[in-house]
Design a protein around this motif. Structure first.
Motif, PDB file in Angstrom:
ATOM      1  N   TYR A  28      14.330  30.546  34.772  1.00 54.94           N
ATOM      2  CA  TYR A  28      13.195  31.242  35.018  1.00 54.94           C
ATOM      3  C   TYR A  28      13.518  32.180  36.218  1.00 54.94           C
ATOM      4  O   TYR A  28      14.131  31.560  37.186  1.00 54.94           O
ATOM      5  CB  TYR A  28      12.072  30.387  35.532  1.00 54.94           C
ATOM      6  CG  TYR A  28      10.804  30.921  35.532  1.00 54.94           C
ATOM      7  CD1 TYR A  28       9.883  31.057  34.365  1.00 54.94           C
ATOM      8  CD2 TYR A  28      10.328  31.316  36.841  1.00 54.94           C
ATOM      9  CE1 TYR A  28       8.502  31.725  34.601  1.00 54.94           C
ATOM     10  CE2 TYR A  28       8.900  31.942  36.980  1.00 54.94           C
ATOM     11  CZ  TYR A  28       8.211  32.245  35.778  1.00 54.94           C
ATOM     12  OH  TYR A  28       7.002  32.641  35.990  1.00 54.94           O
ATOM     13  N   TYR A  29      13.137  33.169  36.565  1.00 57.18           N
ATOM     14  CA  TYR A  29      13.334  34.074  37.479  1.00 57.18           C
ATOM     15  C   TYR A  29      12.263  35.212  37.653  1.00 57.18           C
ATOM     16  O   TYR A  29      12.295  35.915  36.644  1.00 57.18           O
ATOM     17  CB  TYR A  29      14.691  34.789  37.608  1.00 57.18           C
ATOM     18  CG  TYR A  29      15.198  35.418  38.612  1.00 57.18           C
ATOM     19  CD1 TYR A  29      15.996  35.064  39.684  1.00 57.18           C
ATOM     20  CD2 TYR A  29      15.017  36.695  39.082  1.00 57.18           C
ATOM     21  CE1 TYR A  29      16.304  35.656  40.979  1.00 57.18           C
ATOM     22  CE2 TYR A  29      15.146  37.609  40.106  1.00 57.18           C
ATOM     23  CZ  TYR A  29      16.043  36.964  40.960  1.00 57.18           C
ATOM     24  OH  TYR A  29      16.258  37.555  42.148  1.00 57.18           O
ATOM     25  N   ASP A  30      11.550  35.246  38.709  1.00 54.74           N
ATOM     26  CA  ASP A  30      10.710  36.233  38.874  1.00 54.74           C
ATOM     27  C   ASP A  30      10.588  36.621  40.255  1.00 54.74           C
ATOM     28  O   ASP A  30       9.739  35.948  41.184  1.00 54.74           O
ATOM     29  CB  ASP A  30       9.390  35.697  38.224  1.00 54.74           C
ATOM     30  CG  ASP A  30       8.216  36.775  38.225  1.00 54.74           C
ATOM     31  OD1 ASP A  30       8.241  37.784  38.651  1.00 54.74           O
ATOM     32  OD2 ASP A  30       7.309  36.836  37.567  1.00 54.74           O
ATOM     33  N   LYS A  31      10.968  37.592  40.687  1.00 56.15           N
ATOM     34  CA  LYS A  31      10.907  38.006  42.139  1.00 56.15           C
ATOM     35  C   LYS A  31      10.831  39.561  42.097  1.00 56.15           C
ATOM     36  O   LYS A  31      10.902  40.400  41.185  1.00 56.15           O
ATOM     37  CB  LYS A  31      12.278  37.985  43.047  1.00 56.15           C
ATOM     38  CG  LYS A  31      12.563  36.431  43.234  1.00 56.15           C
ATOM     39  CD  LYS A  31      14.017  36.388  43.608  1.00 56.15           C
ATOM     40  CE  LYS A  31      14.298  34.650  43.702  1.00 56.15           C
ATOM     41  NZ  LYS A  31      15.488  34.325  44.267  1.00 56.15           N
ATOM     42  N   THR A  32      10.069  40.152  43.289  1.00 54.69           N
ATOM     43  CA  THR A  32       9.605  41.327  43.610  1.00 54.69           C
ATOM     44  C   THR A  32      10.381  41.854  44.643  1.00 54.69           C
ATOM     45  O   THR A  32      10.373  41.234  45.800  1.00 54.69           O
ATOM     46  CB  THR A  32       8.082  41.547  43.627  1.00 54.69           C
ATOM     47  OG1 THR A  32       7.483  41.169  42.267  1.00 54.69           O
ATOM     48  CG2 THR A  32       7.798  43.248  43.950  1.00 54.69           C
ATOM     49  N   ILE A  33      10.960  43.095  44.653  1.00 53.53           N
ATOM     50  CA  ILE A  33      11.455  43.647  45.974  1.00 53.53           C
ATOM     51  C   ILE A  33      10.910  45.070  46.229  1.00 53.53           C
ATOM     52  O   ILE A  33      10.985  45.823  45.385  1.00 53.53           O
ATOM     53  CB  ILE A  33      13.166  43.946  45.883  1.00 53.53           C
ATOM     54  CG1 ILE A  33      13.754  42.510  45.479  1.00 53.53           C
ATOM     55  CG2 ILE A  33      13.923  44.489  46.843  1.00 53.53           C
ATOM     56  CD1 ILE A  33      13.853  41.812  43.901  1.00 53.53           C
ATOM     57  N   ASN A  34      10.404  45.265  47.478  1.00 54.67           N
ATOM     58  CA  ASN A  34       9.745  46.337  47.673  1.00 54.67           C
ATOM     59  C   ASN A  34      10.649  47.056  48.907  1.00 54.67           C
ATOM     60  O   ASN A  34      11.222  46.470  49.824  1.00 54.67           O
ATOM     61  CB  ASN A  34       8.485  46.034  48.229  1.00 54.67           C
ATOM     62  CG  ASN A  34       7.408  45.468  47.333  1.00 54.67           C
ATOM     63  OD1 ASN A  34       7.348  46.015  46.238  1.00 54.67           O
ATOM     64  ND2 ASN A  34       6.788  44.788  47.625  1.00 54.67           N
ATOM     65  N   SER A  67       9.184  35.934  46.381  1.00 53.86           N
ATOM     66  CA  SER A  67       9.097  35.112  45.040  1.00 53.86           C
ATOM     67  C   SER A  67       7.846  35.045  44.399  1.00 53.86           C
ATOM     68  O   SER A  67       6.478  34.919  45.098  1.00 53.86           O
ATOM     69  CB  SER A  67       9.572  33.721  45.392  1.00 53.86           C
ATOM     70  OG  SER A  67       9.586  32.744  44.148  1.00 53.86           O
ATOM     71  N   GLN A  68       7.397  35.075  43.095  1.00 56.06           N
ATOM     72  CA  GLN A  68       6.330  35.371  42.353  1.00 56.06           C
ATOM     73  C   GLN A  68       5.947  33.818  42.100  1.00 56.06           C
ATOM     74  O   GLN A  68       4.992  33.548  41.625  1.00 56.06           O
ATOM     75  CB  GLN A  68       6.234  36.052  41.242  1.00 56.06           C
ATOM     76  CG  GLN A  68       6.598  37.653  41.600  1.00 56.06           C
ATOM     77  CD  GLN A  68       5.899  38.116  42.574  1.00 56.06           C
ATOM     78  OE1 GLN A  68       4.644  38.190  42.679  1.00 56.06           O
ATOM     79  NE2 GLN A  68       6.339  38.675  43.804  1.00 56.06           N
ATOM     80  N   THR A  69       6.671  32.684  42.233  1.00 56.48           N
ATOM     81  CA  THR A  69       6.486  31.448  41.661  1.00 56.48           C
ATOM     82  C   THR A  69       6.517  30.193  42.734  1.00 56.48           C
ATOM     83  O   THR A  69       6.520  29.123  42.347  1.00 56.48           O
ATOM     84  CB  THR A  69       7.598  31.027  40.711  1.00 56.48           C
ATOM     85  OG1 THR A  69       8.884  31.055  41.393  1.00 56.48           O
ATOM     86  CG2 THR A  69       7.779  32.181  39.674  1.00 56.48           C
ATOM     87  N   GLY A  70       6.668  30.754  44.003  1.00 55.77           N
ATOM     88  CA  GLY A  70       6.644  29.639  44.966  1.00 55.77           C
ATOM     89  C   GLY A  70       8.144  29.302  45.240  1.00 55.77           C
ATOM     90  O   GLY A  70       8.164  28.327  46.368  1.00 55.77           O
TER      91      GLY A  70
END
Length: 681
Positions: A345-351, A382-385
């Motif tokens: 599982y991998y879910d990150k946002t980079i702005n 991180s979108q998952t903590g």
């Protein structure tokens, strides 16, 4: 690595039927729309500027800005430049950016992990932050690992031209312009002057290769210009069998899908311009790292890009250009239940928010000066903590400040370019990289002497994986000579030497199932590239050859080939291209392409102790044939058909570093058909 799923879970994992249904509907209605336009001939004029008939001299005099903010011809420009026009792409029948770049000296491709294919240049693995890809001025490299994904990604029908630097970019780029720059310009209002609809279908031996549709509209009128372009595509990486290091295998026919949606829109009013790009790139994979997965999983690369720019004409000699860019990316996303079950599982946002001011001063006819400052902030969340290891927080951010300057001086001796860039990164401190170029055009002869340095700070995930990671610097020396043998023939040759200090290198440890980054002492290559071009009334022919050696430059163990210091993993030392376009009539052309790739080395199997075994891969030849008919029945209608990999070779993308990933098979023989209708308003 062992993965176990219940039979119910495996049955649940099926391809996205809704996506397939949408693509089918779009394809059907697009064909219907094309038929309607053709039958009614609403506008009856071709919109794209016809450059099929350009002479060699006209092409040589086309101005580029990829190596300098001041427009110069490729012979004058302070860089080793390749220019690819929309006409070149149309005539070749290229399926995607891989086909286009493979015809350029020095470019080759390799597999990274999880089905992702990246770019190598001049023998060096440039996938992670070493090659800058721009689309209409927007940096497309993802900011998490700094990678760029290739294969059915960037829509070719929308491209007006591609300007390529083989070597470090201008002092104005910085960042990922370490080994090269791929600067993609899409069609704007003046290029479209109406609109177009394009359809593409490819059929491999065992499944379809691609189904794509492009719709574009745009117009330039007095002080207002606008363009909007839509692309949707569905394809397969391969229809062959992938076998991992341990002998387990799966059929890629139903496990290597490549789906792309892209929207690109811009508007310019007087000196104020804006640009918006949305991309959604999804790929299916089962190859993972060393061992295959029991089921197929999706990886998503999504991005939103925005820019506002204003060219303030302070005087006839001075222009000040402030711009603001915003980028929001979600790369390498795996966030479904299957990814959870497999622990991938991998879910990150980079702005990123970037601000820049550039001053361009044309002091005189012989002197041009540019200078500027740039500031950006990268923030990952991180979108998952999940907490980043480097700060025990769910977010991680860094800022970078840079200042740059470059001068072009036209002297009686030569055109001299002098530039430099200063960087100050929050994590790694400061760096200074200079650049100098001397170019000279004497009638039919031109010469270039270039010395450049580049600085690349580690990306978000580089830092999080290794707090002690250092920035890398690259020094490149280049020498080019060219001679226009006749009005129709041009021959150029160049020599280069690349040295990367403290290269940032990715690794995957099979024993511990861990990945990370580390610095090595140095790596790099030296070599030669030769290019011959001929254009006549009957058509054109081009030949290029490239060779590299790593002897004395490479100290990265995972890049090396045991027993052969000259070669690096994944990339053969020799490559040659033969490209031709034969005009049968003014409308009909036959366009063959032959590419020869020398023998390569990589790891494809493991021994009894599960250690990778080095293997030699024989040389491969690609034979492609494409036929194009312009203005079929009515002006603006183009129909093309052809075949790629006519000999059906068994080429595979080899991992250019030793992290236990077996070669990823490429597509079998693929038959292509394209239809495009362009109209002016």
């Amino acid at each position: 690595m062992n993965f176990k799923l219940s039979e119910d879970r495996m049955n649940e994992h099926t391809p996205n039927k809704n996506i397939m249904k949408q693509l089918t509907n779009i394809f059907f209605y697009s064909v219907l729309g094309l038929s309607t336009l053709v039958s009614s001939n609403l506008f009856g004029q071709v919109a794209d500027e016809d450059i099929f008939e350009m002479s060699l001299e006209e092409l040589m005099n086309m101005e580029v800005t990829v190596a300098s903010t001041q427009a110069l011809t490729s012979r004058e420009s302070p860089g080793i430049i390749s220019l690819i026009t929309s006409s070149d792409i149309q005539k070749s029948g290229a399926r995607d950016l891989i086909d286009v770049l493979r015809t350029i000296p020095g470019f080759e491709f390799g597999v990274d992990v999880q089905g992702v294919v990246g770019i190598g240049l001049r023998g060096n693995w440039g996938h992670e932050g070493k090659i800058l890809i721009l689309v209409d001025g927007q940096e497309m490299n993802e900011r998490s690992y700094a990678t760029s994904q290739i294969g059915n990604h960037f829509p070719l029908e929308q491209i007006d031209r591609i300007e390529i630097i083989r070597g470090p970019g201008s002092a104005t780029y910085g960042g990922y312009a370490e080994l090269g720059v791929i600067n993609i310009h899409t069609k704007k209002g003046k290029d479209l002057n109406g609109g177009s609809l394009a359809l593409k279908y490819g059929q491999m031996q065992n499944t379809f290769g691609r189904r794509e549709a492009d719709v574009m509209f745009g117009q330039a009128k007095e002080d207002l210009s606008y363009d909007i372009k839509f692309h949707i595509g569905d394809g397969n990486r391969s229809d062959r069998i992938y076998t991992d290091l341990y002998g387990d295998a799966y059929d890629m026919k139903d496990n290597s899908g490549l789906r792309t949606t892209m929207i690109n829109a811009g508007i310019k009013k007087n000196n104020l311009s804006t640009r918006f790009i949305f991309e959604d790139y999804n790929l299916e994979q089962r190859d993972l790292y060393d061992a295959i997965l029991p089921v197929t999983t999706d990886i998503k690369f999504q991005g939103i890009y925005g820019e506002v720019k204003y060219d303030a004409k302070i005087s006839e000699k001075l222009t000040v250009t402030p711009k603001i860019q915003y980028k929001s990316q979600k790369p390498w996303v795996q966030n479904d239940q299957t990814a959870r079950d497999l622990d991938i599982y991998y879910d990150k946002t980079i702005n990123q928010i970037l601000g820049e001011v550039v001053l361009n001063s044309q002091i005189s006819e012989k002197t041009n000066l540019i200078g500027g400052m740039q500031y950006y902030n990268d923030k990952a969340e991180s979108q998952t903590g999940y907490e980043f290891a480097s700060n025990n927080s769910t977010s991680l951010s860094f800022y970078n400040f840079s200042a740059f300057a470059q001068g072009l001086f036209k002297t009686n001796f030569a055109l001299i370019t002098v530039g430099a860039r200063y960087n100050k990164h929050e994590q790694f401190g400061s760096a200074f990289v200079p650049r100098i170029g001397i170019t000279k055009v004497i009638d039919k002869f031109h010469g270039k002497l270039l010395l450049s340095q580049a600085f690349r700070a580690p990306s978000i995930e580089n830092i999080d994986a290794n707090l002690d990671i250092k920035a890398e610097t690259t020094t490149v020396f280049e020498l080019e000579a060219g001679y226009q043998m006749t009005q129709n023939m041009l021959l150029t040759a160049n020599f280069y030497n690349i040295l990367i200090n403290d290269p940032i290198v990715y690794f995957y440890d099979v024993a511990t199932d861990e990945e990370g980054y580390t610095n090595y002492d140095k790596t790099g290559t030296r070599g030669i590239e030769v290019d011959y071009q001929y254009r006549g009334d009957w058509g054109s022919v081009g030949f290029n050859y490239s060779f590299y050696t790593a002897a004395g430059n490479n100290k990265v163990a995972s890049y090396s080939v045991d027993g052969n210091d000259d070669e690096l993993l994944g990339f053969g030392q020799n490559k040659a291209n033969l490209l031709a376009s034969i005009k049968v009539t003014d409308q009909f052309s036959i366009n063959p392409t032959i590419t020869y790739l020398g023998e390569r080395h990589g790891y494809a199997t493991a021994d009894a102790s599960d250690d990778p075994v080095l293997q030699n891969f024989d040389a491969e030849t690609f034979l492609n044939l494409y036929m194009l008919y312009k203005d079929l029945f009515i002006p603006g209608l183009q129909i093309g058909a052809g075949v790629y990999n006519l000999t059906n070779n068994d080429y595979a993308f080899i991992q250019p570093y030793n992290s236990s990933h077996a070669p990823l098979p490429a597509a079998s023989r693929e038959f292509i058909i394209k239809a495009k209708y362009s109209f002016t308003k």
